[in-house]
Design an enzyme around this catalytic site. Structure first.
Site, mmCIF file in Angstrom:
data_model
loop_
_atom_site.group_PDB
_atom_site.id
_atom_site.type_symbol
_atom_site.label_atom_id
_atom_site.label_comp_id
_atom_site.label_asym_id
_atom_site.label_seq_id
_atom_site.Cartn_x
_atom_site.Cartn_y
_atom_site.Cartn_z
ATOM 1 N N VAL A 87 0.826 -1.215 0.000
ATOM 2 C CA VAL A 87 0.000 0.000 0.000
ATOM 3 C C VAL A 87 0.864 1.270 0.000
ATOM 4 O O VAL A 87 0.675 2.175 -0.822
ATOM 5 C CB VAL A 87 -0.922 -0.016 1.246
ATOM 6 C CG1 VAL A 87 -1.620 1.308 1.411
ATOM 7 C CG2 VAL A 87 -1.928 -1.137 1.119
ATOM 8 N N LYS A 141 3.223 -2.963 16.373
ATOM 9 C CA LYS A 141 4.358 -3.500 15.592
ATOM 10 C C LYS A 141 5.671 -3.211 16.283
ATOM 11 O O LYS A 141 6.717 -3.651 15.821
ATOM 12 C CB LYS A 141 4.341 -2.920 14.191
ATOM 13 C CG LYS A 141 3.153 -3.391 13.362
ATOM 14 C CD LYS A 141 3.431 -3.232 11.870
ATOM 15 C CE LYS A 141 2.155 -3.311 11.070
ATOM 16 N NZ LYS A 141 1.431 -2.019 11.111
ATOM 17 N N ASN A 180 6.127 7.910 16.565
ATOM 18 C CA ASN A 180 5.214 6.802 16.850
ATOM 19 C C ASN A 180 4.956 6.641 18.350
ATOM 20 O O ASN A 180 3.854 6.271 18.750
ATOM 21 C CB ASN A 180 5.749 5.502 16.256
ATOM 22 C CG ASN A 180 5.492 5.427 14.764
ATOM 23 O OD1 ASN A 180 5.421 6.453 14.097
ATOM 24 N ND2 ASN A 180 5.352 4.236 14.232
ATOM 25 N N VAL A 229 9.739 -2.086 2.902
ATOM 26 C CA VAL A 229 9.530 -3.496 3.252
ATOM 27 C C VAL A 229 9.505 -3.584 4.781
ATOM 28 O O VAL A 229 9.923 -2.649 5.463
ATOM 29 C CB VAL A 229 10.653 -4.391 2.666
ATOM 30 C CG1 VAL A 229 10.655 -4.332 1.138
ATOM 31 C CG2 VAL A 229 12.028 -4.006 3.204
ATOM 32 N N GLU A 245 2.453 9.062 19.032
ATOM 33 C CA GLU A 245 1.207 8.522 18.420
ATOM 34 C C GLU A 245 0.542 7.528 19.391
ATOM 35 O O GLU A 245 -0.667 7.600 19.645
ATOM 36 C CB GLU A 245 1.588 7.853 17.095
ATOM 37 C CG GLU A 245 0.503 7.065 16.396
ATOM 38 C CD GLU A 245 1.069 6.340 15.149
ATOM 39 O OE1 GLU A 245 1.673 6.990 14.282
ATOM 40 O OE2 GLU A 245 0.891 5.104 15.055
ATOM 41 N N SER A 247 5.362 9.146 7.348
ATOM 42 C CA SER A 247 4.123 8.993 8.117
ATOM 43 C C SER A 247 2.930 9.519 7.343
ATOM 44 O O SER A 247 3.035 10.455 6.564
ATOM 45 C CB SER A 247 4.229 9.750 9.446
ATOM 46 O OG SER A 247 3.010 9.636 10.148
ATOM 47 N N GLY A 248 1.787 8.884 7.611
ATOM 48 C CA GLY A 248 0.545 9.373 7.016
ATOM 49 C C GLY A 248 -0.343 8.273 6.472
ATOM 50 O O GLY A 248 -1.443 8.538 5.997
ATOM 51 N N LYS A 251 11.218 9.296 13.567
ATOM 52 C CA LYS A 251 9.975 8.572 13.271
ATOM 53 C C LYS A 251 9.588 7.663 14.443
ATOM 54 O O LYS A 251 8.407 7.521 14.781
ATOM 55 C CB LYS A 251 10.124 7.744 11.977
ATOM 56 C CG LYS A 251 8.872 6.921 11.626
ATOM 57 C CD LYS A 251 7.687 7.818 11.388
ATOM 58 C CE LYS A 251 6.365 7.201 11.020
ATOM 59 N NZ LYS A 251 6.034 5.856 11.121
ATOM 60 N N ARG A 286 -1.482 -1.238 25.959
ATOM 61 C CA ARG A 286 -1.724 -2.138 24.813
ATOM 62 C C ARG A 286 -1.406 -3.574 25.221
ATOM 63 O O ARG A 286 -2.115 -4.509 24.854
ATOM 64 C CB ARG A 286 -0.857 -1.749 23.616
ATOM 65 C CG ARG A 286 -1.388 -0.527 22.918
ATOM 66 C CD ARG A 286 -0.988 -0.526 21.463
ATOM 67 N NE ARG A 286 -1.104 0.813 20.921
ATOM 68 C CZ ARG A 286 -0.800 1.152 19.681
ATOM 69 N NH1 ARG A 286 -0.350 0.247 18.840
ATOM 70 N NH2 ARG A 286 -0.941 2.380 19.262
HETATM 71 C C1 6PG Z 1 2.486 6.451 10.527
HETATM 72 C C2 6PG Z 1 2.211 5.283 11.409
HETATM 73 C C3 6PG Z 1 2.613 4.018 10.747
HETATM 74 C C4 6PG Z 1 1.977 2.795 11.366
HETATM 75 C C5 6PG Z 1 2.377 2.513 12.777
HETATM 76 C C6 6PG Z 1 1.462 1.550 13.449
HETATM 77 O O1 6PG Z 1 3.168 7.342 10.998
HETATM 78 O O2 6PG Z 1 2.007 6.468 9.400
HETATM 79 O O3 6PG Z 1 2.901 5.430 12.607
HETATM 80 O O4 6PG Z 1 4.005 3.990 10.695
HETATM 81 O O5 6PG Z 1 0.603 2.927 11.299
HETATM 82 O O6 6PG Z 1 3.657 1.962 12.745
HETATM 83 O O7 6PG Z 1 2.106 1.101 14.550
HETATM 84 P P1 6PG Z 1 1.585 -0.055 15.472
HETATM 85 O O8 6PG Z 1 1.210 -1.195 14.582
HETATM 86 O O9 6PG Z 1 2.731 -0.361 16.347
HETATM 87 O O10 6PG Z 1 0.408 0.517 16.194
#
Ligand code: 6PG
Length: 471
Positions: A15, A262, A189, A77, A192, A131-132, A185, A289
């Protein structure tokens, strides 16, 4: 496209890879992608805007041969071994001065290793956070490159073309040496994770107050029109209206409460402890989590510790305002902790991360974009060496304006047994951070008592030890 050679190559047409390539093509660059999966190659070509130059090929060597030197090759990847595997298969095909970009969520220590390894072979390697999500990749992501400056200069026009724009400024900038792009980054996260945790807590509190999904939608929508304006609040409002296509239910109500991850949030916590820098809201978000996965134990515990005296909140305007203010407070605290981590990491790991550029790049395209970043950008413009944004006057005024309501809400959550670990943690951090004298003098006394670890005094410089004992 000159000499029938392409401007940019992509390895991995999932994607993100596909959409980034299509975005580049829309900006006039000729692009070629490699994926072993013929379906993905076909999907890339069929999604291209008519008139753009987009090609998908099933052989890596074919893609490399069709690129204009110095070749610009990006891979998207999964982090870890797949990145090393791609590098190994690329090495016999590329030449000195070619540029390889890792646009995935790699751990920055892997990036450091790869910069060194490829640098010795004359190949420019750049770790770059993107990111995005899908939409961002297609129409304008936030891009966090770091490492090789020569490589960055070479790809800068392309990155600036495809990045999100805020007031005409592209959301991309060179963010520092070595593994800085992936470090930034990673911390992005972590923030985030923190903000998502905080939003989920406010959702839970408002749900306890009896708000329906329709009402939750309206509350979050109005918040997104005010000072909580942000991508995460905006999508939260949308989520409450989504219907399930397998039942008549609202989709959010049929989604399991076990949250996946992840690993980038965990990396942020782990690395914060290595530095060390305190990022307890991020730590809490990671822990929650994990705790969400303890479903069976939670079911048993819910019976053992039945919530028989839970106070149900009244969904008054005043109460909803308290929830709003607590989320605003804790969101600022999450950014403060993440940014403080970047500030320290930049020094300790010699990465020269430019803080004003980081917040500027985060203003658009990325998952943690929010109107608050404008305030932080201003704070860093005034003082680039700001160790913690909580020390900025304007940020302090914002925090103080919601402090009282945050205390009321956190007290209420504690009293009524509604889990709000992220909100509580942000308030606890704030109270410790703004305290001139912490009670850690006692910890020093205890350490010296049982382990002769020594201590410092407040009145005389030096290191001291006392023979402690019962008095
Ligand atoms: C971004 C997100 C992207 C991804 C996360 C999800 O900035 O676009 O952060 O990198 O959605 O890695 O992370 P988790 O699977 O750990 O929630």
């Amino acid at each position: 496209m000159s000499n029938n050679l392409f401007d940019f190559g992509m390895i991995g047409l999932g994607v993100m890879g596909r959409n980034l390539l299509l975005n580049m093509a829309d900006h006039g660059f000729s692009v070629i992608g490699f994926d072993k999966d013929a379906v993905k190659n076909a999907a890339l070509e069929s999604a291209a805007t008519p008139g753009t130059t987009v090609k998908g090929v099933p052989e890596l060597a074919q893609m490399v041969q069709l690129l204009q030197p110095p070749r610009k090759i990006m891979m998207l990847v999964p982090a870890g071994k797949p990145v090393d595997d791609v590098i190994d298969s690329l090495l016999p095909l590329v030449e000195k001065d070619d540029i390889i970009i890792d646009g995935g969520n790699s751990h920055y220590t892997d990036t450091l290793r790869r910069v060194q390894y490829l640098g010795e072979k004359g190949i420019h390697f750049m770790g770059m956070g993107v990111s995005g999500g899908e939409q961002g990749a297609r129409s304008g992501p936030s891009i966090m490159p770091g490492g090789d400056q020569t490589a960055y200069k070479n790809v800068k026009p392309m990155l600036e073309a495809i990045a999100a724009k805020v007031d005409g400024t592209p959301c991309v900038a060179y963010l520092g040496r070595s593994g800085a792009g992936h470090y930034v980054k990673m911390v992005h996260n972590g923030i985030e994770y923190a903000i998502m945790q905080l939003i989920s807590e406010t959702y839970s509190i408002l749900k306890h107050a009896g708000l329906s999904n329709q009402q939750l939608h309206e509350v979050f929508k109005s918040w997104n029109e005010g000072k909580l304006q942000s991508f995460l609040v905006e999508i939260t409002a949308d989520i409450f209206l989504q219907k399930d296509d397998q039942s008549a239910a609202d989709l959010v109500d049929v989604i399991s409460d076990k949250a996946g991850s992840k690993g980038t949030g965990k990396w942020t916590s782990q690395d914060s402890m290595e530095l060390p820098v305190a990022v307890p809201v991020i730590d809490t978000a990671v822990a929650m989590r994990t705790l969400s996965g303890y479903k069976d134990e939670r079911v048993k515990a819910s019976q053992l510790y039945a919530e028989n005296n839970t106070e149900v909140p009244a969904a008054t305007e005043e109460f909803i305002q308290q929830v709003h203010d607590a989320l605003y407070f804790a969101t600022i605290l999450s950014y403060a902790q993440g940014l403080a981590m970047l500030f320290q990491a930049s020094k300790y790991l010699s990465m020269d991360i430019p803080m004003p550029e980081v917040v500027s790049v985060w203003r658009g395209g990325c998952i943690i974009r929010s109107s608050l970043l404008e305030t932080f950008a201003k704070a860093y413009r005034e003082e680039a060496e700001l160790s913690n944004i909580l020390l900025n006057q304007e940020v302090a005024a914002l925090v103080k304006s919601v402090e009282e309501n945050t205390r009321s809400l956190v007290a209420f959550a504690a009293k009524s047994g509604i889990p709000a670990a992220g909100l509580m943690s942000s308030l606890s951090y704030f109270d410790a951070f703004r305290t001139e004298s912490m009670p850690t003098n006692l910890i020093q006394a205890q350490r010296d008592y049982f382990g002769a670890h020594t201590y410092q005094r407040i009145d005389v410089p030096g290191i001291f030890h006392t023979e402690w004992g019962p008095q």
